[in-house]
Design an enzyme around this catalytic site. Structure first.
Site, PDB file in Angstrom:
ATOM      1  N   HIS A  16     -13.081 -14.504  35.513  1.00  0.00           N
ATOM      2  CA  HIS A  16     -11.619 -14.358  35.502  1.00  0.00           C
ATOM      3  C   HIS A  16     -11.120 -13.615  34.276  1.00  0.00           C
ATOM      4  O   HIS A  16     -10.069 -13.011  34.300  1.00  0.00           O
ATOM      5  CB  HIS A  16     -10.951 -15.730  35.592  1.00  0.00           C
ATOM      6  N   GLU A  63     -17.964 -16.630  39.049  1.00  0.00           N
ATOM      7  CA  GLU A  63     -16.605 -16.416  38.540  1.00  0.00           C
ATOM      8  C   GLU A  63     -16.329 -17.069  37.183  1.00  0.00           C
ATOM      9  O   GLU A  63     -15.191 -17.273  36.800  1.00  0.00           O
ATOM     10  CB  GLU A  63     -15.562 -16.902  39.568  1.00  0.00           C
ATOM     11  N   ARG A 103     -22.845 -20.359  45.343  1.00  0.00           N
ATOM     12  CA  ARG A 103     -22.153 -19.091  45.074  1.00  0.00           C
ATOM     13  C   ARG A 103     -22.582 -18.643  43.684  1.00  0.00           C
ATOM     14  O   ARG A 103     -22.286 -19.293  42.680  1.00  0.00           O
ATOM     15  CB  ARG A 103     -20.641 -19.272  45.157  1.00  0.00           C
ATOM     16  N   GLN A 105      -0.076 -11.231  45.690  1.00  0.00           N
ATOM     17  CA  GLN A 105       1.205 -11.790  45.257  1.00  0.00           C
ATOM     18  C   GLN A 105       1.462 -13.220  45.721  1.00  0.00           C
ATOM     19  O   GLN A 105       2.042 -14.005  44.989  1.00  0.00           O
ATOM     20  CB  GLN A 105       2.349 -10.887  45.738  1.00  0.00           C
ATOM     21  N   TYR A 111     -17.089 -20.165  36.143  1.00  0.00           N
ATOM     22  CA  TYR A 111     -16.858 -21.615  36.104  1.00  0.00           C
ATOM     23  C   TYR A 111     -18.077 -22.315  35.477  1.00  0.00           C
ATOM     24  O   TYR A 111     -19.056 -21.669  35.103  1.00  0.00           O
ATOM     25  CB  TYR A 111     -16.542 -22.128  37.506  1.00  0.00           C
TER      26      TYR A 111
HETATM   27 FE1  SF4 Z   1      -3.053 -12.354  49.427  1.00  0.00          FE
HETATM   28 FE2  SF4 Z   1      -1.812 -11.902  51.728  1.00  0.00          FE
HETATM   29 FE3  SF4 Z   1      -1.557 -10.168  49.711  1.00  0.00          FE
HETATM   30 FE4  SF4 Z   1      -3.864 -10.400  51.048  1.00  0.00          FE
HETATM   31  S1  SF4 Z   1      -1.904  -9.691  51.852  1.00  0.00           S
HETATM   32  S2  SF4 Z   1      -3.637 -10.295  48.867  1.00  0.00           S
HETATM   33  S3  SF4 Z   1      -3.915 -12.578  51.461  1.00  0.00           S
HETATM   34  S4  SF4 Z   1      -0.845 -12.284  49.747  1.00  0.00           S
END
Ligand code: SF4
Length: 675
Positions: A253, A165, A215, A345, A167
């Site tokens: 990212h 990713e 990873r 979100q 890093y």
């Molecule tokens: Fe994140 Fe929950 Fe949306 Fe999945 S459903 S992307 S875990 S906020």
């Protein structure tokens, strides 16, 4: 039910009962200062839900390794204490916890950022990382080793080194970010020196019997970065020095290729891990390779194992959405699973701004100590009016804790705004949320009444009422808004839009969704193919962004659709991880997006707008769709306020200024606990 996933395997000395790994997620719970109580509850609940091995979010190996202000340092006493609490809880629940040892390098959001070379990343806002000196490099290697030893002391069962990713370890590997002229830079063999030295120092610190996985970036998805051959060489070098497993990551990212958004087809990137697995297994047939990325459903994970390349599958966000993912899947109880909808979100979008993460579909995620589960001793009869996200979250929590719940939904189906969202291409999974909530409510004995309205009189006998009556599309005050060619977004989505040109008034989240509804294929397979073609994901796993694409049939030419906005960004209100992808897809499809205008009037031919320079233009719109926000449905709350019936107002009914499903489900849960 899942025969391949449910076979045991070994990660070094760890014996694991199945092949599902809970992947790393930065939770933001780490610096709470609660002695690790929140972390312990978070991981314990998921181990009890069937995860056998969970990997923590990145734990910094020193101060300058921190990704931001909410990252903790592994060797700090407070960190060791907190994680001792978490590892004890995980062990008590019968599982294992692996510490991800992390160094953000140039991705650190702070003046402490360091890197192989002083190359800032595109969102660094002028912050140039300090180039690590040779002494710094030696110190950093020692810090990784000390952190691994501290992790072992804290009771962890394994460590994972984050080399993906983009890093720090990944930065050393890439010619884009490692431009050093000393022994730590140069050709790929020289660029591998640092991550290999880190691995060997960690191995020395923890001993041969302690599992160490890495990873690894199976593809950086950055033009000019590490090649496929270099990825292979690094993986083989790690195998040669005794890594216990390799877990695939994909994409930096700052890559412009989406990897985690809802519009990314399920399992789209796993082919990169499979290719890597084939390479590694040719020389090291028993080294476990863990595939990952956008795998949501364990039936898909089973399918991945059936293809015979990778040895285990890691999922992260699906464990936020449903801590019982594994037990429910192994029981074959798939419809009841609260699926991750890929919205980002409440998880990734929040972690990017250093907030504690949660989950849109599971508002208890990260708040397990605040909202413990358990059957109530004071059973109440609660009415929930409205079966959208807020109402379902409230009903789900109440019914699960043993309350008698009656849901009144005015429509003939549950879902509310989620029912609408599920019709948008790429958001089909929203329907899974509704379906699973309905299943859980049925299993808990809730009384769900469809096509049922409730007024104050009908609600008088309940001990409490959750008002989740939702929103109604706002009517705009523009001349011609009552013409027959004008639809609300809800009408457009429910009944479709006739062929021809479309002007969309309003370019926020709903306007962008509506444009996608119009121009993107509603067939998931077609969209998956379009995604593969657009991003060069052709199975060869070599990134070729500008690869020629075969034209795919669109439901409507993008050139026929215009999204209009007075001011502000298109897709405003959409989460930071998804907005650029959603808006980019519309641009790619040829949708015209026009901001900085004033609406003059709507005509049967379209929308007449005035530009900032005073010129007037008729935007073609045989259909005009209004996506200009919504108003709360307040009739019931006003009635209840007048009667004194105990009630809580949640979601859009409480505040319709912006449709925010994270807030809606959170309010649903909180109201359920207050009643
Ligand atoms: Fe994140 Fe929950 Fe949306 Fe999945 S459903 S992307 S875990 S906020």
């Amino acid at each position: 039910v899942l025969p391949l996933l449910s076979t045991p395997w070994r990660l070094g000395t760890l014996e694991l009962p199945h092949r599902v790994v809970m992947g790393s997620m930065h939770t933001g719970l780490e610096p709470r200062g609660d002695g690790g109580a929140a972390l312990a509850a978070f991981y314990r609940e998921r181990i009890e839900g069937g995860a056998a091995l969970a990997i923590t979010g990145g734990i910094s190996v020193n101060e300058e390794a921190r990704g931001g202000p909410d990252y903790v340092v592994m060797t700090d006493d407070s960190t060791i204490t907190a994680y001792r609490t978490a590892t004890t809880a995980v062990h008590d629940a019968g599982g294992f916890l692996s510490a991800q040892l992390f160094h953000a390098g140039r991705y650190a959001v702070g003046e402490w950022a360091v890197a192989p070379s002083p190359v800032p990343w595109r969102a660094a806002r002028g912050l140039v990382p300090r180039e690590l000196t040779a002494t710094d490099i030696d110190r950093t290697i020692a810090d990784f080793a000390a952190s691994a030893a501290a992790a072992r002391d804290a009771g962890f069962d394994a460590v994972e080194l984050m080399a993906s990713e983009g890093y720090l370890l990944n930065q050393f590997l890439s010619p884009l970010t490692n431009q050093r002229a000393d022994d730590w830079g140069g050709d790929h063999a020289a660029r591998m020196r640092f991550p290999l030295a880190v691995f060997q120092a960690v191995r020395s610190a923890v001993g041969a019997d302690f599992p160490v996985s890495v990873r690894i970036s199976a593809a950086d998805l950055m033009p000019g970065s590490t090649t496929e051959a270099e990825v292979d060489a690094f993986a083989l070098a790690l195998a040669d020095v005794g890594v216990d497993a390799l877990s695939m990551g994909v994409g930096w990212h700052e890559s412009t290729v989406p990897t985690v958004q809802a519009s990314v087809p399920h399992g789209a990137w796993i082919a990169y891990g499979e290719r890597l697995a084939d390479t590694v297994h040719a020389a090291h047939p028993h080294l476990p390779i863990i595939g990952s990325n956008r795998v949501v459903d364990l039936r898909d994970a089973e399918g991945v194992l059936a293809r015979g390349h990778v040895d285990a599958v890691a999922l992260a966000r699906p464990f936020l959405a449903d801590p019982e993912l594994v037990v429910r899947s192994f029981a074959g109880d798939f419809p009841i699973i609260n699926s991750c909808i890929g919205c980002d979100q409440a998880c990734i979008d929040r972690s990017l701004v250093f907030q504690e993460i949660g989950c849109l579909v599971n508002p208890r995620a990260g708040r397990e100590t605040e909202f413990p589960l358990g059957i109530t001793n004071h059973r109440k009869h609660v009415a929930v009016v409205g079966g959208g996200p807020a109402g379902l979250a409230a009903a789900d929590d109440l019914a699960r804790r043993g309350h008698a719940v009656t849901v009144f939904e005015a429509r003939t189906e549950l879902g509310g705004q989620f029912g609408l969202a599920a019709r948008i291409p790429g958001k089909e999974d929203y329907q899974l949320t509704v379906r699973s909530a309905a299943k859980r409510l049925a299993a808990a004995g809730a009384d769900v009444r469809l096509d049922a309205r409730a007024d104050a009189a009908a609600l008088a006998s309940f001990d409490g009422v959750v008002v989740a009556s939702g929103v109604t599309p706002r009517v705009v005050d523009i001349e011609g808004a009552d013409l027959p060619n004008v639809l609300s977004y809800e009408q457009a989505i429910r009944t479709g839009v006739p062929a021809g040109t479309v002007a969309i008034i309003g370019g926020g989240g709903i306007g962008v969704d509506l444009a996608a509804f119009l121009v993107e294929s509603h067939d998931e397979k077609t969209r998956a193919l379009a995604f593969e073609q657009r991003f060069g994901l052709d199975g060869s796993a070599e990134f070729a962004r500008s690869r020629p694409t075969r034209a795919l049939q669109q439901p409507r030419p993008g050139s026929q659709v215009t999204v209009l906005r007075r001011a502000g960004k298109f897709g405003q209100g959409v989460g930071i991880t998804s907005r650029w992808v959603n808006v980019g897809a519309l641009q790619h499809a040829g949708v015209r997006m026009l901001a900085g205008i004033d609406y003059r009037r709507i005509t049967p031919e379209g929308v007449e707008v005035a530009h900032e320079d005073g010129s007037v233009e008729l935007i073609p719109g045989e259909t005009v769709v209004i996506c200009a926000g919504q108003e709360p449905n307040e009739t019931l709350s006003a009635e209840l306020a007048a009667t004194g019936i105990r009630h809580e107002i949640v979601g859009g009914a409480r505040d319709a200024r912006s449709v925010d499903a994270v807030r809606a489900t959170r309010e649903g849960l909180e109201a359920a606990r207050r009643l």
